[in-house]
Write an enzyme that holds these catalytic residues in place. Sequence first.
Site, short mmCIF file in Angstrom:
data_model
loop_
_atom_site.label_atom_id
_atom_site.label_comp_id
_atom_site.label_asym_id
_atom_site.label_seq_id
_atom_site.Cartn_x
_atom_site.Cartn_y
_atom_site.Cartn_z
N ILE A 129 -2.71 -14.90 11.26
CA ILE A 129 -3.95 -14.44 11.88
C ILE A 129 -4.43 -15.43 12.93
O ILE A 129 -4.84 -15.04 14.03
CB ILE A 129 -5.03 -14.23 10.80
CG1 ILE A 129 -4.66 -13.04 9.90
CG2 ILE A 129 -6.40 -13.98 11.44
CD1 ILE A 129 -4.62 -11.71 10.60
N LEU B 281 0.32 -6.68 7.89
CA LEU B 281 1.77 -6.50 7.92
C LEU B 281 2.45 -7.67 8.61
O LEU B 281 2.08 -8.04 9.73
CB LEU B 281 2.12 -5.20 8.66
CG LEU B 281 1.72 -3.90 7.96
CD1 LEU B 281 1.92 -2.73 8.89
CD2 LEU B 281 2.50 -3.72 6.68
N GLY B 282 3.44 -8.25 7.96
CA GLY B 282 4.23 -9.29 8.59
C GLY B 282 3.64 -10.67 8.54
O GLY B 282 4.21 -11.59 9.12
N ALA C 92 -9.78 -19.88 10.44
CA ALA C 92 -8.74 -19.11 9.75
C ALA C 92 -7.94 -19.96 8.78
O ALA C 92 -7.08 -19.44 8.06
CB ALA C 92 -7.79 -18.47 10.78
N LYS D 178 -9.76 -10.14 -1.62
CA LYS D 178 -9.58 -10.74 -2.94
C LYS D 178 -10.81 -11.54 -3.39
O LYS D 178 -10.89 -11.97 -4.54
CB LYS D 178 -8.34 -11.61 -2.94
CG LYS D 178 -7.05 -10.80 -2.76
CD LYS D 178 -5.84 -11.66 -2.57
CE LYS D 178 -4.59 -10.79 -2.43
NZ LYS D 178 -4.65 -9.91 -1.24
N VAL E 242 4.33 -9.25 1.68
CA VAL E 242 5.43 -8.56 1.01
C VAL E 242 6.48 -8.04 2.01
O VAL E 242 7.66 -7.93 1.67
CB VAL E 242 4.86 -7.40 0.16
CG1 VAL E 242 4.32 -6.29 1.03
CG2 VAL E 242 5.89 -6.86 -0.81
N GLU F 149 -2.87 -11.28 -10.35
CA GLU F 149 -2.65 -10.13 -9.47
C GLU F 149 -3.34 -8.90 -10.03
O GLU F 149 -3.29 -8.61 -11.22
CB GLU F 149 -1.15 -9.87 -9.32
CG GLU F 149 -0.79 -8.91 -8.21
CD GLU F 149 0.70 -8.86 -7.96
OE1 GLU F 149 1.09 -8.81 -6.78
OE2 GLU F 149 1.47 -8.88 -8.93
N THR G 183 6.22 -5.61 -8.18
CA THR G 183 5.68 -6.08 -9.46
C THR G 183 5.33 -4.94 -10.40
O THR G 183 5.49 -5.07 -11.62
CB THR G 183 4.41 -6.94 -9.22
OG1 THR G 183 3.46 -6.17 -8.50
CG2 THR G 183 4.76 -8.19 -8.45
#
Length: 603
Positions: A285, A442-443, A355, A402, A448, A535, A465
């Site tokens: 980011i 993404l990426g 960041a 999160k 993931v 998680e 998972t």
Amino acid sequence: MPLRKEALLLLAADLALVLLAWWGAFWLRFNLDIPDEFAQLAFETMFWVLPCYAGSLVVAKVYRHVWRYIGLPELRQLGAGVLLGAFVSAAVLLMQRIPNFPRSVLLLHPLLVLLLLGAVRAGWRTFSERFAQPQGRGRPLLIVGALHDAADALRALKGSGNWHAAGIVSPLAAELGRSLQGVSVLGRLEDLADVARGAGVATALMALPPGATGRRDVLLRAAEAGLTLVTLPRADQWLQAEGAHLRKVELEDLLGRDPVQLDVQGLSEMLSGQTVLVTGAGGSIGSELCRQIARFGVARLVCVDVSEYAIYQLEQELRAGHPQMHGHYYTANVRELDRLQAIGERHRPAVVFHAAAYKHVPLMEELNEIEALRTNVLGTLHAARVAGLCGARRFVMISTDKAVNPTNVMGASKRLAERVVQDVAAEFSATQYVSVRFGNVLGSSGSVVPLFTAQIARGGPLTVTHPDIVRYFMTIPEASQLVLQAGLMGRSGQIFVLDMGEPVKIVELARMLIRLSGKTEQDIPIAFTGLRPGEKLFEELLADDETTAPTPHPKLRVARTGAAPEAQVDEWVRWISNAGAAPDSKALREWLHQQVPEYRFSG
């Protein structure tokens, strides 16, 4: 401006057609047999008509057109020129009060002029396309999409020497058998494999727009048919594309949404000519923020990251892409207040984007809990206070979904970081402090998608998972652009929540990546490994006692947080600083729960 030689020749040809239409109008008026007296009248008056039309067509800028690419806009412009010529010539002739002049000629003539001039231009374009650029040149492909979507793809393919459309496959049954620009709809989406075999093609072009519901189905159908699936460049890639430079479909195309609409003028006012500091500038980011910020003509971009290699890569990229920009690149840890303060005092940034953070949930859940607190809480406190001390006008902290009802140390530490920002906002009233929450990108490093890509390259299996685990996703440029927009709009103490769209099942993500690689689940199996420490099955963007309020931007909302315990920032600093190198895991979690009551942990 004088006409070019080519334009003068075209004007001469058009005037010859205007003259032909003038005699044709008399011919039609008198039933194909012009009396001698009216033939003389036609001859005398044509010397008035020709200059009127010549001037009108030039005024209408008809001779700026390129006939090979003439279309409806150019024909409308031609019509305007002919209409102007008709009015001017009619006015001139009527003012002369010519006896027995057949006024119906004044109506017939412009119709014939428009017909002749339009037909010649349309004929030239047809000739250019059929003979100069014959159909069938380049490799054949099928266009997948409804006719209104396929029209854009056909325009992009026009003139391409690499590809040509062999047919269209439409998801709409009503369009079967119809044609567009000479290309027929050969079948529906479920017939893609049969149509491809019949047409002898190995490539399909996905013409569906971003966010269309059928894009994933197109991927599955193309994979089953053994077709390579390509798409046109995204809007931000057109400048780098040459003609119809197609590219393979990527995951972003299947999950993407409409492009972010930025307040370019407002962002220019905030960033242009200013000094901007970005912490964590070498991360996914942070580096994208630097790229976006550089576009707005900042006077100085100060990039800070703890990783030498990451900051070196960023330096090389920005120096090459923005040689006029003054970039300053520091290896520094946000946990070191003195170092960060020295950088801030040297450059006096007007805007600070924070960041820098530890973000990997399982890694921060075992053995590294205190590192998450020191970087995410103390590092945020240092960056926020340095921004205030240096007189920055805005400070923007990157948070995470999160932080909402956290079940892990990383999420709880970011919730503390949000409260730190709000506390510091009360300390420095001249600086606008905001936080921005969003989910997975993404990426990004540690996400993931790179993991799955590496596992596919090794031949699998792809490790997921849990079969029901879902996550929100957005692209790195989209997230970074919305962070900039939030920084522009935000008022001090606000927490922004990005519109993440619909959540995506991770197992479905894995299947799409397998298909995009040209494989099947028989080639690359998927293995379920069980949830990792900390998680969740489902991520949340809002806590139980939170709501959101709309903003002028459709993809940004402001979180209305419930009452939280008063921030005891100084006490947090003392506890975290004195916790030692390896504090007791249970004691750390219990302390964290006391500070963030919504934090839940097992054991």
